[in-house]
Scaffold this motif. Structure first.
Motif, short mmCIF file in Angstrom:
data_model
loop_
_atom_site.label_atom_id
_atom_site.label_comp_id
_atom_site.label_asym_id
_atom_site.label_seq_id
_atom_site.Cartn_x
_atom_site.Cartn_y
_atom_site.Cartn_z
N VAL A 88 15.15 -12.69 -14.03
CA VAL A 88 14.97 -14.08 -13.51
C VAL A 88 13.73 -14.76 -14.05
CG1 VAL A 88 16.35 -13.59 -11.38
CG2 VAL A 88 13.84 -13.05 -11.39
N GLU A 140 23.20 -15.52 -18.64
CA GLU A 140 23.72 -16.26 -17.94
C GLU A 140 25.09 -16.40 -17.77
OE1 GLU A 140 21.76 -19.91 -17.29
OE2 GLU A 140 19.79 -19.04 -17.85
N THR A 146 27.05 -16.66 -15.17
CA THR A 146 27.55 -17.44 -14.38
C THR A 146 27.28 -18.93 -14.62
OG1 THR A 146 25.55 -17.29 -12.81
CG2 THR A 146 27.23 -15.67 -12.49
N THR A 147 27.09 -19.31 -15.47
CA THR A 147 26.64 -20.77 -15.94
C THR A 147 27.98 -21.63 -15.76
OG1 THR A 147 25.21 -20.07 -17.52
CG2 THR A 147 25.44 -22.53 -17.54
N VAL A 207 30.51 -21.58 -6.98
CA VAL A 207 29.91 -20.42 -6.15
C VAL A 207 30.84 -19.22 -6.13
CG1 VAL A 207 30.22 -21.36 -4.09
CG2 VAL A 207 28.15 -19.76 -4.70
N GLN A 244 31.31 -17.60 -9.16
CA GLN A 244 30.07 -16.69 -9.56
C GLN A 244 30.04 -15.45 -8.72
OE1 GLN A 244 26.38 -18.79 -8.90
NE2 GLN A 244 27.01 -20.69 -9.69
N HIS A 298 20.41 -17.36 -13.16
CA HIS A 298 19.51 -18.39 -12.62
C HIS A 298 19.25 -18.33 -11.30
CE1 HIS A 298 18.76 -21.48 -15.70
NE2 HIS A 298 18.27 -22.41 -14.57
N ASP A 299 20.40 -17.95 -10.56
CA ASP A 299 20.29 -17.89 -9.02
C ASP A 299 19.29 -16.65 -8.53
OD1 ASP A 299 21.06 -17.65 -6.25
OD2 ASP A 299 22.46 -19.27 -6.43
N ASN A 332 18.91 -15.82 -5.54
CA ASN A 332 19.53 -15.21 -4.15
C ASN A 332 20.58 -14.15 -4.64
OD1 ASN A 332 17.89 -16.09 -2.43
ND2 ASN A 332 19.20 -18.02 -2.22
N LEU A 333 21.53 -14.81 -5.84
CA LEU A 333 22.55 -13.91 -6.15
C LEU A 333 21.92 -12.76 -6.90
CD1 LEU A 333 25.16 -16.36 -7.34
CD2 LEU A 333 25.33 -14.99 -5.34
#
Lengths: 271, 346
Positions: free
Chosen positions: A34, A164, A166-167, A171, A174, A197-198, A200-201
């Motif tokens: 990250v 990436e 999940t781009t 949600v 993802q 990117h996220d 929290n995920l």
């Protein structure tokens, strides 16, 4: 450790984007990289996947520099899903996934029952078997992303790098995709390395987290070790609180933002 | 999920069934195109202003002398048809390789200057060096490779869009070179101009055919050998590297395509748009999927049928084949641009 970076510098021009980074990827676990935009996380992944030649230092796979190994031999061990790949026009799902078998076939070898089985397994794992005869162009974004993962799975590698993945997914998709990748680690013992990117995920799905900042590694460790309010402010320039995710118990980053800052707050940095 | 004998629901069976349909479609397409090519070939050889009957055709091949017919068949109709097939195969497959590996339908060798590079070099070899035959083919190859390398170096390794822009510029420059060389030629032969700027099958000699055939016997199997890498490269350079197909493979494939283009040009000149249209036409017929075999066959059909039309469409006038392919190819290019497909993934 099968995959490691040894003081590797990577970049596209004269200035290195990744600056003498050394790190080790733990086997059989999910590692997530990250960092803020432009911190060099995708560049580092591309370097590990041998898409970029290091300016200095090396990426080591199974004890040897990855750039000095035949690229076809590497492809039997290391799978790759680059950022937003584009499928050729008109290609069907089975055909695309079948191309993942390339490193296991030589130029004269015909398609085998083993190849059929590998493709079938990849489609089952990604829950795309019912899309088998569909044209990739006509699928939704989430379905397409799953099909690309299936192609990488048909390659049957012990390591899988994803840039990436999940781009462009909403949600729910993802979470679906990350669940799928997490399942691989459980069922196949695949070592997964991905850029997300996220935060929290990332904190939820990573066993091992690498935080990058300005082309260097800012912190590594379990999500609980890495994701602290101070570190998030240092790496992302985001003022936040970190609480326990009520579902998974992993750290959950709650951004504060300008409008919720207490007026008496000592910091006044705009972010 | 059922695993009984009757159950076609086993995942492996689903995969097998799904793989079968596009393959069958492709097989039908190859058969259909082969029949069409055979039809065009027969028409080119037997029909026209002077019709040769089938029994006469075989009698002439067997060595019989039929006044008028023998000469017309053996020195005009048959060599033109055969050369049309060979050049069409070379251009069609080269075009499809360029378009699919560079992932841009505009990036075909006749658009990005490779054909005209070969042409300029061949004209230089004729006018200045006085070469012919095999030496001429080699001169065309040298010119094509030089232009291809120059375009690649100027455009940079990534971004086929830049490659197209640089290539179109190079093509224009090469046309200027050909024009300039003609002003220096001793005999300014109109047919020569048409051949090296437009492409023509007129006045073909058998040695030209044998030279081209000899090269194709080597190059076409080499292309077939690398065809699977071409499929992988369609997925883009990053995915291809991930699957163990390196960027060097792209260069090898493009080199093979450049050689095919150069040899075709050395034999028939830079016949406009054959390489360019063969890929998209064969793809449209193949459910949108790239097919090298299909492109080679479409290229051959376009050449042979185009030459037939060029020879007989207007009574009393025989055009070079490049005029016809140019006339059909230009609107096709416009349509491709208008439909917004050019520049998109191929």
């Amino acid at each position: 450790m099968r995959l490691a970076a040894e003081s590797v510098s990577l970049g596209y021009g004269a200035e290195p984007v990744v600056d003498e980074v050394s790190l080790e990827i733990p086997d059989g676990l999910t590692t997530v990289i990250v960092g803020a935009n432009g911190c060099g996380k995708s560049t580092l992944l591309r370097g590990m996947a041998r898409l970029l030649k290091p300016i200095s230092g090396q990426v080591v796979l199974d004890g040897k520099a990855v750039h000095k190994q035949p690229t076809r031999a590497v492809a039997k061990t290391l799978g790759l899903m680059p950022q937003s790949p584009v499928a050729p026009e008109g290609i069907t799902v089975v055909d695309l996934v079948g191309r993942g078998r390339q490193p296991h076939r030589n130029a004269l070898q015909r398609w085998s029952a083993e190849d059929d089985a590998a493709v079938a397994e990849a489609l089952e794992l990604t829950d795309t078997l019912d899309l088998a005869d569909r044209v990739v162009d006509e699928l939704s974004g989430g379905q397409r992303q799953r099909v690309w993962v299936a192609m990488a799975l048909a390659q049957q590698t012990d390591l899988l790098l994803l840039d990436e993945p999940t781009t462009f997914l909403d949600v729910a998709h993802q979470v679906d995709l990350l669940d799928l990748l997490h399942g691989l680690r459980e069922t196949r013992g695949t070592t997964v390395v991905m850029v997300l990117h996220d935060l929290n995920l990332a904190a939820r799905y990573a066993d091992h987290l690498i935080a990058m900042s300005g082309g260097k590694v800012a912190a590594t460790g379990t999500p609980a070790e890495v994701v602290t309010a101070d570190r998030v402010e240092q790496v992302f320039g985001l003022e936040c609180q970190v609480i326990h995710d009520p579902v998974s118990g992993t750290p959950l980053v709650v951004p504060i933002g300008r409008h919720h800052r207490p007026s008496a707050h000592p910091h006044a940095q705009g972010a | 999920m059922s695993t009984t004998l009757s159950g076609p629901t086993r995942p492996v069976d689903v995969v097998r069934r799904a793989r079968r349909a596009p393959r069958r479609h492709h097989a039908y397409l190859v058969v259909g195109l082969s029949v069409a090519l055979f039809g065009a070939f027969v028409a080119r050889v037997l029909l026209g202003n002077f019709i040769i009957t089938v029994p006469d055709f075989f009698r002439i091949l067997g060595g019989a002398e039929i006044p008028g017919a023998t000469f017309l068949l053996m020195s005009e109709k048959l060599p033109r048809a055969i050369l049309g097939v060979l050049v069409g195969v070379a251009f069609g497959s080269a075009g499809a390789v360029f378009q699919s590996t560079l992932r841009n339908p505009l990036a075909s060798p006749d658009i990005v200057g490779v054909s005209l590079g070969a042409s300029a070099s061949a004209v230089f070899a004729i006018v200045v060096l006085d070469l012919q035959g095999l030496a001429l083919s080699i001169a065309a190859i040298v010119g094509a490779i030089a232009i291809a390398v120059a375009v690649r170096l100027v455009a940079g390794s990534d971004g086929s869009y830049r490659l197209v822009l640089v290539g179109v510029t190079a093509a224009a420059a090469m046309t200027a070179v050909v024009h300039y060389l003609f002003t220096r030629a001793n005999e300014f032969d109109a047919l020569l101009v048409l051949r090296w700027l437009t492409g023509a099958l007129n006045g073909v000699t058998w040695p030209t055919i044998w030279t081209l055939l000899g090269f194709l016997v080597v190059l076409v199997p080499a292309l077939a050998w690398t065809a699977r890498s071409a499929q992988i490269l369609q997925l883009g350079p990053d995915v291809a590297t991930g699957l163990g197909v390196s960027r060097r493979r792209t260069d090898l494939l493009l080199l093979l395509a450049v050689l095919l283009t150069a040899l075709g040009v050395a034999a028939a000149g830079p016949v406009a748009f054959v390489a360019f249209v063969a890929g998209p036409i064969s793809r449209a017929l193949n459910g949108g999927r790239t097919t090298l075999v299909g492109a080679a066959l479409v290229g051959a059909i376009v050449m042979v049928a185009g030459d037939y039309i060029a020879d007989y469409a207007v009574p009393g006038v025989s055009f070079p084949v490049g005029v016809v392919t140019g006339a059909f190819g230009a609107p096709f290019l416009l349509w491709l641009l208008a439909a917004g497909r050019a520049g998109r993934k191929a």
